[in-house]
Structure formats: C-alpha cells, structure tokens
Design a protein around this motif. Sequence first.
Motif, PDB file in Angstrom:
ATOM      1  N   SER A   1     -50.945 -44.773 -12.919  1.00 27.29           N
ATOM      2  CA  SER A   1     -50.370 -43.717 -12.072  1.00 27.29           C
ATOM      3  C   SER A   1     -48.953 -43.358 -12.502  1.00 27.29           C
ATOM      4  O   SER A   1     -48.161 -44.228 -12.872  1.00 27.29           O
ATOM      5  N   TYR A   2     -48.655 -42.057 -12.486  1.00 25.71           N
ATOM      6  CA  TYR A   2     -47.298 -41.564 -12.680  1.00 25.71           C
ATOM      7  C   TYR A   2     -46.815 -40.967 -11.364  1.00 25.71           C
ATOM      8  O   TYR A   2     -47.616 -40.593 -10.502  1.00 25.71           O
ATOM      9  N   SER A   3     -45.511 -40.857 -11.216  1.00 29.24           N
ATOM     10  CA  SER A   3     -44.970 -40.197 -10.032  1.00 29.24           C
ATOM     11  C   SER A   3     -45.316 -38.713 -10.107  1.00 29.24           C
ATOM     12  O   SER A   3     -45.546 -38.174 -11.204  1.00 29.24           O
ATOM     13  N   PRO A   4     -45.366 -38.016  -8.964  1.00 30.78           N
ATOM     14  CA  PRO A   4     -45.701 -36.574  -8.985  1.00 30.78           C
ATOM     15  C   PRO A   4     -44.800 -35.763  -9.916  1.00 30.78           C
ATOM     16  O   PRO A   4     -45.277 -34.859 -10.605  1.00 30.78           O
ATOM     17  N   THR A   5     -43.504 -36.086  -9.950  1.00 32.81           N
ATOM     18  CA  THR A   5     -42.576 -35.351 -10.823  1.00 32.81           C
ATOM     19  C   THR A   5     -42.907 -35.584 -12.286  1.00 32.81           C
ATOM     20  O   THR A   5     -42.954 -34.642 -13.093  1.00 32.81           O
ATOM     21  N   ALA A   6     -43.154 -36.856 -12.648  1.00 29.95           N
ATOM     22  CA  ALA A   6     -43.486 -37.187 -14.041  1.00 29.95           C
ATOM     23  C   ALA A   6     -44.791 -36.517 -14.464  1.00 29.95           C
ATOM     24  O   ALA A   6     -44.903 -35.998 -15.576  1.00 29.95           O
ATOM     25  N   ARG A   7     -45.774 -36.506 -13.556  1.00 32.52           N
ATOM     26  CA  ARG A   7     -47.062 -35.868 -13.865  1.00 32.52           C
ATOM     27  C   ARG A   7     -46.881 -34.370 -14.115  1.00 32.52           C
ATOM     28  O   ARG A   7     -47.461 -33.811 -15.052  1.00 32.52           O
ATOM     29  N   MET A   8     -46.061 -33.733 -13.290  1.00 37.34           N
ATOM     30  CA  MET A   8     -45.831 -32.296 -13.435  1.00 37.34           C
ATOM     31  C   MET A   8     -45.145 -31.999 -14.773  1.00 37.34           C
ATOM     32  O   MET A   8     -45.536 -31.060 -15.487  1.00 37.34           O
ATOM     33  N   ILE A   9     -44.147 -32.805 -15.132  1.00 39.08           N
ATOM     34  CA  ILE A   9     -43.425 -32.606 -16.397  1.00 39.08           C
ATOM     35  C   ILE A   9     -44.370 -32.789 -17.583  1.00 39.08           C
ATOM     36  O   ILE A   9     -44.360 -31.998 -18.532  1.00 39.08           O
ATOM     37  N   LEU A  10     -45.191 -33.836 -17.536  1.00 36.06           N
ATOM     38  CA  LEU A  10     -46.137 -34.104 -18.622  1.00 36.06           C
ATOM     39  C   LEU A  10     -47.157 -32.979 -18.756  1.00 36.06           C
ATOM     40  O   LEU A  10     -47.460 -32.522 -19.874  1.00 36.06           O
ATOM     41  N   TYR A  11     -47.701 -32.527 -17.629  1.00 39.32           N
ATOM     42  CA  TYR A  11     -48.671 -31.421 -17.678  1.00 39.32           C
ATOM     43  C   TYR A  11     -48.034 -30.146 -18.241  1.00 39.32           C
ATOM     44  O   TYR A  11     -48.657 -29.409 -19.018  1.00 39.32           O
ATOM     45  N   MET A  12     -46.783 -29.875 -17.871  1.00 38.26           N
ATOM     46  CA  MET A  12     -46.086 -28.690 -18.375  1.00 38.26           C
ATOM     47  C   MET A  12     -45.855 -28.802 -19.880  1.00 38.26           C
ATOM     48  O   MET A  12     -46.084 -27.846 -20.634  1.00 38.26           O
ATOM     49  N   PHE A  13     -45.426 -29.976 -20.349  1.00 37.30           N
ATOM     50  CA  PHE A  13     -45.137 -30.185 -21.765  1.00 37.30           C
ATOM     51  C   PHE A  13     -46.409 -30.093 -22.605  1.00 37.30           C
ATOM     52  O   PHE A  13     -46.463 -29.371 -23.607  1.00 37.30           O
ATOM     53  N   PHE A  14     -47.450 -30.817 -22.185  1.00 39.31           N
ATOM     54  CA  PHE A  14     -48.716 -30.798 -22.936  1.00 39.31           C
ATOM     55  C   PHE A  14     -49.396 -29.428 -22.845  1.00 39.31           C
ATOM     56  O   PHE A  14     -49.942 -28.927 -23.824  1.00 39.31           O
ATOM     57  N   GLY A  15     -49.337 -28.837 -21.652  1.00 39.26           N
ATOM     58  CA  GLY A  15     -49.962 -27.526 -21.447  1.00 39.26           C
ATOM     59  C   GLY A  15     -49.294 -26.442 -22.271  1.00 39.26           C
ATOM     60  O   GLY A  15     -49.970 -25.567 -22.826  1.00 39.26           O
ATOM     61  N   PHE A  16     -47.972 -26.493 -22.376  1.00 38.04           N
ATOM     62  CA  PHE A  16     -47.244 -25.520 -23.186  1.00 38.04           C
ATOM     63  C   PHE A  16     -47.680 -25.609 -24.649  1.00 38.04           C
ATOM     64  O   PHE A  16     -47.882 -24.585 -25.317  1.00 38.04           O
ATOM     65  N   GLY A  17     -47.860 -26.834 -25.151  1.00 39.13           N
ATOM     66  CA  GLY A  17     -48.316 -27.027 -26.528  1.00 39.13           C
ATOM     67  C   GLY A  17     -49.694 -26.425 -26.753  1.00 39.13           C
ATOM     68  O   GLY A  17     -49.937 -25.768 -27.771  1.00 39.13           O
ATOM     69  N   ALA A  18     -50.594 -26.639 -25.797  1.00 33.71           N
ATOM     70  CA  ALA A  18     -51.958 -26.107 -25.915  1.00 33.71           C
ATOM     71  C   ALA A  18     -51.954 -24.576 -25.905  1.00 33.71           C
ATOM     72  O   ALA A  18     -52.635 -23.933 -26.710  1.00 33.71           O
ATOM     73  N   VAL A  19     -51.193 -23.982 -24.996  1.00 33.57           N
ATOM     74  CA  VAL A  19     -51.111 -22.511 -24.885  1.00 33.57           C
ATOM     75  C   VAL A  19     -50.521 -21.918 -26.163  1.00 33.57           C
ATOM     76  O   VAL A  19     -51.010 -20.905 -26.694  1.00 33.57           O
ATOM     77  N   LEU A  20     -49.465 -22.557 -26.673  1.00 38.05           N
ATOM     78  CA  LEU A  20     -48.817 -22.083 -27.898  1.00 38.05           C
ATOM     79  C   LEU A  20     -49.770 -22.174 -29.091  1.00 38.05           C
ATOM     80  O   LEU A  20     -49.836 -21.252 -29.924  1.00 38.05           O
TER      81      LEU A  20
END
Length: 344
Positions: free
Chosen positions: A26-45
């Motif tokens: 488990s990650y904290s909600p903030t850490a999960r959001m940051i990770l999803y944003m970082f990984f998601g940005f890479g996928a979209v790019l």
Amino acid sequence: RINTSYQLAAVQLCFENVSGSCIKTSYSPTARMILYMFFGFGAVLAVFGNLLVITAILHFKQLHTPTNFLIASLAGADFLVGLTVMPFSMVRSVESCWYFGDSYCKFHTCFDGSFCYASLFHLCFISIDRYIAVTDPLVYPTKFTVPISGMCIAVSWGCSVTYSFSLFYTGVNDDGLEDLVIALTCVGGCQAAMNQDWVLFGFLLFFIPTIAILILYGKIFLVAKHQARKIESTSSQIQNSAEKYKDRVTKRERKAAKTLGIAMAVFLVSWLPYFIDSLIDAYMNFITPPYIFEILLWCVYYNSAMNPLIYAFFYPWFRKAIKLIVSGRVLRNGSSEMNLFSEK
C-alpha cells in the motif's frame, strides 16, 4: 490477541477472500496519485508523441525516405509500448497487483520483450543507414533504397517477435527455476522468471548489436569531423555547383546522424542499467530490491516517450509537421505535397 488481529487487518491482499492471493503493497493516497500521474504522463507521451511521428512520415510525401520509414517503424514499436505495455505496468507498479488475467500477463511479457528488441534492431539498421549516408552521401540513394529499408523493418520485427513469443510460450525461460516459480506464484501476480542461460542470451542479444552501433557511430563522427574541416577549408575558395551540392548534402546527412546518435545514446542510458541488473540478479540469487527493479523498468519504458521529444527539439520539419497535424491542415487536399524544409 488484539495485536494479532491488528496485524492480520494490516495485511492487504490483491484479491480479498481468494485463496493464495498475492499480498498488496500500500502507498499513501498522495504517493499513489503522484505515481499514477508520472507513469500515466509517460504512457500518454509515448502514445501520442509516436503517433505524431508515424502520421507525419506516412502523410507527407517529402518524408518518404528509407531512413524515415525506419524511424516510423521504430516509432511504431514505441507507440505499442505506450499502448499495450505501460498502462498495465502502471497499475501493477502502483497497486503491486496484476488485475488483467493470466492470459494477458503472458501477452504483456511477450509484448514487452518484442518491442524492446524491435527498437534495438531498428536502431542497428538506422546506424548502418547513417554510416553509408555520411561516408558516401552521393552514392547512398542507390545503396539504401526503400525496398532495402522494408527488408530491415521486416527482419527487425520478425526476429524480435519470434524470439520473445517462442521464449515465453515454450516455458524454457524458467527451466531449472521450478521451485522459485512455485514459491512466487500467487493470484494477482505477473512476474516472468528467467534462468541464467536465457538472461545471458538476452543480454548478449542486446550487447552485441549495441557494440556494433557504437562502433558505427564512432566511425560516423570521425568521418563527419573530417568532412566538416574539409568543407571549412574550401568554403572560401570558388566552388562549382556540384561541389556546393555535395557539401549541402553532406551537412544534412551529418545533422541527421547527430540527431539519431542522440536517440541511440538515450536508448543506451535507459536500457543498459536494466540489462546489467538483470544479469547480476540472475547470478546473485535475485538480490535486487523490488523498488530498484521498478525504477529501472520505468527508465526503460520512458525511453519510448523520449524519441518524439528528440525529433521535436532537433528537426524543424517535425515541428512544422506537428503544427500542420494538430491544426487539422493535413485534412486539406494536397496537404501531403507541402514543403516541410525551409532550405531548398
């Protein structure tokens, strides 16, 4: 008794009430959001950046060259990484669970390997293409033609897909690791174990073309340096039109080689740590901590998003093509005949 029940409650499973479920990190909600944003940005790019490269090269007739067809096919491999690999790896990395079924787990692993080696083989052929273009720019159009470029693309895809799918679908990758596989197998996991022989073979399959590419680019830049000095020494002298044309072609080929050399360097920086770690891991009883492995893996994935940024930074024609595509002007009649090069 209270302490025991608390510990049981603290352990989260990928699938609650399923026997043999993997344990969820488990990650904290903030850490999960940051990770999803970082990984998601890479996928979209990776998806949209490479889609722009493919669209530009296939649409504009001026870009229909053997080199650019190789670049478009390379962008296709990176596009597929962003579409079929990164989104699912993103969920697995953040949730530490695989929610997409055993069948797609195997496909996902095969896609991962196929697109990696396809990129490497494309870069290898591109380095050969650039070597011929820089060392003999006037004869190059007759040596490296569109049909030859098509053969290079077919070999790159054929070898990489055949290797990856045959490796993982025959199960030879985990021969001798049966006990480890049984110990690691749980519901909600998707990990492919690789024995020492296949890790070594995979490393050599990466290392040997890489050495060949480095040797070719080393020769390219030595020749380019010599050509630049020669052009500078003769620039003040009176030149005929044939010599001026040769100098212009030589400069253009050198610039293309430099840009693609940067793309190659970024590929090596992204991939080499992962392959070295995989090799060490296989011979040192899998000592790499999971978070280190995830970092190295996402360095590899992010490489698929880098090439469009490199082209956008170094190629004015690509920036112009992006503007035409995004503005919708490519939908007009005759747009494929547009001139993307400022100098003519």
